[in-house]
Motif scaffolding. Structure first.
Motif, PDB file in Angstrom:
ATOM      1  N   GLY A  26      38.685  45.673  36.198  1.00 56.22           N
ATOM      2  CA  GLY A  26      38.145  45.525  34.854  1.00 56.22           C
ATOM      3  C   GLY A  26      36.879  44.704  34.721  1.00 56.22           C
ATOM      4  N   LEU A  27      36.493  43.973  35.781  1.00 51.94           N
ATOM      5  CA  LEU A  27      35.289  43.116  35.678  1.00 51.94           C
ATOM      6  C   LEU A  27      34.063  43.951  35.306  1.00 51.94           C
ATOM      7  CD1 LEU A  27      35.324  40.626  38.690  1.00 51.94           C
ATOM      8  CD2 LEU A  27      35.287  40.056  36.256  1.00 51.94           C
ATOM      9  N   GLY A  28      33.348  43.502  34.292  1.00 51.87           N
ATOM     10  CA  GLY A  28      32.182  44.242  33.825  1.00 51.87           C
ATOM     11  C   GLY A  28      30.931  43.960  34.654  1.00 51.87           C
ATOM     12  N   VAL A  29      29.946  44.824  34.499  1.00 54.86           N
ATOM     13  CA  VAL A  29      28.677  44.708  35.240  1.00 54.86           C
ATOM     14  C   VAL A  29      27.517  44.864  34.257  1.00 54.86           C
ATOM     15  CG1 VAL A  29      29.708  45.618  37.358  1.00 54.86           C
ATOM     16  CG2 VAL A  29      28.586  47.188  35.752  1.00 54.86           C
ATOM     17  N   VAL A  30      26.299  44.754  34.785  1.00 55.51           N
ATOM     18  CA  VAL A  30      25.106  44.822  33.922  1.00 55.51           C
ATOM     19  C   VAL A  30      24.599  46.266  33.842  1.00 55.51           C
ATOM     20  CG1 VAL A  30      22.749  44.009  33.584  1.00 55.51           C
ATOM     21  CG2 VAL A  30      24.453  42.491  34.607  1.00 55.51           C
TER      22      VAL A  30
ATOM     23  N   ASN B  66      31.305  35.540  35.165  1.00 58.18           N
ATOM     24  CA  ASN B  66      31.028  35.028  36.501  1.00 58.18           C
ATOM     25  C   ASN B  66      32.296  35.180  37.351  1.00 58.18           C
ATOM     26  OD1 ASN B  66      31.526  32.463  38.259  1.00 58.18           O
ATOM     27  ND2 ASN B  66      29.308  32.748  38.161  1.00 58.18           N
ATOM     28  N   VAL B  67      32.113  35.675  38.575  1.00 56.64           N
ATOM     29  CA  VAL B  67      33.290  36.002  39.381  1.00 56.64           C
ATOM     30  C   VAL B  67      34.102  34.741  39.729  1.00 56.64           C
ATOM     31  CG1 VAL B  67      32.195  35.947  41.655  1.00 56.64           C
ATOM     32  CG2 VAL B  67      34.056  37.538  41.220  1.00 56.64           C
ATOM     33  N   GLY B  68      33.407  33.625  39.890  1.00 56.74           N
ATOM     34  CA  GLY B  68      34.100  32.361  40.158  1.00 56.74           C
ATOM     35  C   GLY B  68      34.983  31.970  38.966  1.00 56.74           C
ATOM     36  N   ASP B  69      34.457  32.148  37.752  1.00 58.42           N
ATOM     37  CA  ASP B  69      35.244  31.818  36.555  1.00 58.42           C
ATOM     38  C   ASP B  69      36.449  32.746  36.430  1.00 58.42           C
ATOM     39  OD1 ASP B  69      33.328  29.944  36.034  1.00 58.42           O
ATOM     40  OD2 ASP B  69      32.281  31.143  34.507  1.00 58.42           O
ATOM     41  N   TYR B  70      36.221  34.007  36.793  1.00 56.04           N
ATOM     42  CA  TYR B  70      37.318  34.989  36.729  1.00 56.04           C
ATOM     43  C   TYR B  70      38.451  34.567  37.677  1.00 56.04           C
ATOM     44  CZ  TYR B  70      39.657  39.472  37.711  1.00 56.04           C
ATOM     45  OH  TYR B  70      40.577  40.460  37.911  1.00 56.04           O
ATOM     46  N   VAL B  71      38.069  34.227  38.908  1.00 55.79           N
ATOM     47  CA  VAL B  71      39.098  33.846  39.881  1.00 55.79           C
ATOM     48  C   VAL B  71      39.748  32.527  39.464  1.00 55.79           C
ATOM     49  CG1 VAL B  71      39.503  33.187  42.284  1.00 55.79           C
ATOM     50  CG2 VAL B  71      38.077  35.173  41.761  1.00 55.79           C
ATOM     51  N   HIS B  72      38.961  31.635  38.864  1.00 61.23           N
ATOM     52  CA  HIS B  72      39.531  30.374  38.381  1.00 61.23           C
ATOM     53  C   HIS B  72      40.621  30.663  37.339  1.00 61.23           C
ATOM     54  CE1 HIS B  72      39.710  26.148  37.414  1.00 61.23           C
ATOM     55  NE2 HIS B  72      39.573  26.445  36.125  1.00 61.23           N
ATOM     56  N   THR B  73      40.365  31.626  36.462  1.00 62.60           N
ATOM     57  CA  THR B  73      41.348  32.009  35.429  1.00 62.60           C
ATOM     58  C   THR B  73      42.632  32.522  36.087  1.00 62.60           C
ATOM     59  OG1 THR B  73      39.537  32.621  33.983  1.00 62.60           O
ATOM     60  CG2 THR B  73      41.671  33.528  33.418  1.00 62.60           C
ATOM     61  N   ILE B  74      42.470  33.290  37.158  1.00 62.04           N
ATOM     62  CA  ILE B  74      43.655  33.790  37.875  1.00 62.04           C
ATOM     63  C   ILE B  74      44.406  32.610  38.505  1.00 62.04           C
ATOM     64  CG2 ILE B  74      44.440  35.211  39.810  1.00 62.04           C
ATOM     65  CD1 ILE B  74      41.975  37.007  39.352  1.00 62.04           C
ATOM     66  N   ARG B  75      43.649  31.725  39.161  1.00 56.89           N
ATOM     67  CA  ARG B  75      44.288  30.565  39.805  1.00 56.89           C
ATOM     68  C   ARG B  75      45.085  29.757  38.789  1.00 56.89           C
ATOM     69  NH1 ARG B  75      42.013  29.108  45.004  1.00 56.89           N
ATOM     70  NH2 ARG B  75      40.057  30.211  45.331  1.00 56.89           N
TER      71      ARG B  75
END
Ligand code: LLP
Length: 438
Positions: A250-254, A264-273
């Motif tokens: 589901g991660l969006g792109v430009v 930001n992919v780091g923020d996305y993974v942080h949310t999962i963590r």
């Protein structure tokens, strides 16, 4: 299987960050356009590798597996890049299963999703040892139990939760609302776990959620993961062992350079963590678009310009059969003129065009009212961000053969799918000479 134009190499930053739109993974697009007939899809191997390694780095320290959503780009050469990087696959059909295996993705790294898996497809997947089934209805769970019992196999399954969360994306690519066909409610999933002992051949030990695609905010992910996390903790307290939580894609792109601001992919993974703190099983991610969309362009040439009664048309040789997204979702794709002076587009006055293909449908329109340098027949255009759901959704509508696909890697290219010939396009068709009664 032999590798098709994709050796493992460090991403070439220089090639990727060139200010000249003419350069694409170190390849001059004018030269590429001269080497091959348009339209064709081109993919940057380095951009894909960079996306993969960025996501892998963000996941560092987690017990996580990335299963590429094959539907985004099922090309064998692209799947080989995934295989070489240690990725698994998220599949929805026997065709995607066979492609993944052929590209070298091990069966135990494949998860089988989708609302309409047939019993035959499940059987085939069990036979080759597919790692996990994401189950979307009680009827499907029954069918999986039957297919596994026939084969005296024990299969691992996750229940796909429909968390009734609005992904804030286009309605047609939203999957996590209760009126969508996907997944089951937590109430229903709770009943499945309570009755789990009746399914002797299915080990129901996982949860799955996927709420939609091209999601540009963290909040919908956070909400969906919250529901999953609360349910996982409840199941554990009730004595169930949960070994896998699949957080979907589901991660969006430009798509629109000046406007889209992806998560930001780091923020996305942080949310999962954060949501899954304390979970010791395997976390599965199923990104499709994020890994390949921005790596692709569709190259097309201007057939002619046409001054309509009220609109100025730019008629190009690509059409909705090569890239359906604008017709189907009114999707925006940036489009650029690639010419000898692309760094000096002031040499041509700006002109506003409706950019359309040759197909006999008004919806065969890539862009409406788009400003470009004035174009003429033969000009080369790049339609950007077509690496996901581009070639994979193409058809032969209007009897237009499937376009070629090429992989570009640090200045060289390899054809990874040749342009379909007329004979290939009509293969399997025949005159109605042999009539039978059923
Ligand atoms: N997992 C499941 C169960 C899915 O259904 C999908 C996409 C994905 C993962 C990958 O989602 P992604 O990371 O690519 O967003 N044709 C549409 C997109 C349809 C997506 C279908 N499911 C488009 O062109 O926008």
């Amino acid at each position: 299987m032999e590798l098709i134009g994709a050796q493992v190499a460090a991403p070439s930053q220089e090639a990727l960050e060139s200010p000249f739109p003419r350069l694409f993974d170190g390849m001059d697009l004018i030269a590429l356009g001269a080497a091959l007939p348009t339209p064709f899809h081109a993919y940057s191997a380095n951009t894909i590798r960079q996306r993969i390694s960025g996501l892998q780095a963000a996941l560092d320290g987690l017990n996580a597996a990335i299963c590429f959503a094959v539907k985004a780009n099922p090309s064998l050469a692209i799947l080989q890049i995934m295989a070489q990087s240690g990725l698994g696959a998220d599949i929805v059909s026997s065709g995607e299963l066979r492609r993944s295996l052929k590209a070298g993705i091990p069966a135990n790294r494949i998860v089988f999703s989708g609302v309409g898996k047939t019993e035959a497809e499940m059987g085939e997947a069990i036979d080759v040892g597919v790692g996990r089934f994401n189950v979307e209805s009680s009827e499907e769970l029954e069918a999986l139990q039957r297919a596994a019992r026939t084969r005296e196999a024990i299969v691992r399954a996750s229940v796909r939760i429909n968390p009734d969360v609005d992904a804030g994306t286009h309605d047609k690519i939203s999957t996590g609302k209760s009126d969508n066909k996907f997944g089951v409610s937590i109430t229903e999933a709770r009943r499945w776990f309570a009755a789990v002992s009746c399914k002797e051949n299915v080990r129901l030990d996982g949860l799955h959620v996927h709420i939609g695609s091209q999601i540009l905010e963290l909040e919908p992910f956070r909400q969906a993961l919250h529901h999953v996390s609360v349910f996982w903790r409840e199941l554990v307290l009730a004595g169930h062992s949960i070994n896998s939580i699949d957080v979907g894609g589901g991660l969006g792109v430009v798509y629109r350079g000046a406007r889209d601001k992806p998560v930001n992919v780091g923020d996305y993974v942080h949310t999962i963590r954060e949501a899954l703190t304390g979970f010791e099983g395997r976390i599965v991610l199923e990104p499709g678009r994020y890994l390949v969309a921005e790596a692709g362009i569709l190259l097309t040439r201007v057939i002619r310009t046409k001054q309509g009664a009220t609109r100025n048309f730019l008629i190009v040789d690509a059409a909705m059969n090569d890239l359906l997204r604008p017709s189907l979702y009114d999707a925006w794709h940036d489009i650029e003129l690639i010419d000898e002076e692309s760094d000096r587009n002031d040499l041509r006055p700006g002109t506003v065009y409706d950019i359309v293909g040759p197909v006999c449908e008004t919806s065969d329109t890539f862009a409406i009212g788009r400003q470009l340098p004035q174009c003429r027949a033969g000009d080369l255009l790049a339609i950007r961000c077509t690496g996901a759901y581009g070639a994979s959704m193409s058809s032969t509508y209007n009897s237009r053969p499937l376009a070629a696909e090429v992989l570009v890697d640090d200045g060289s290219y390899a054809v990874i799918r040749r342009r379909q010939s007329f004979d290939e396009m009509i293969a399997g068709e025949q005159a109605a000479t042999l009539w039978r009664t059923a």
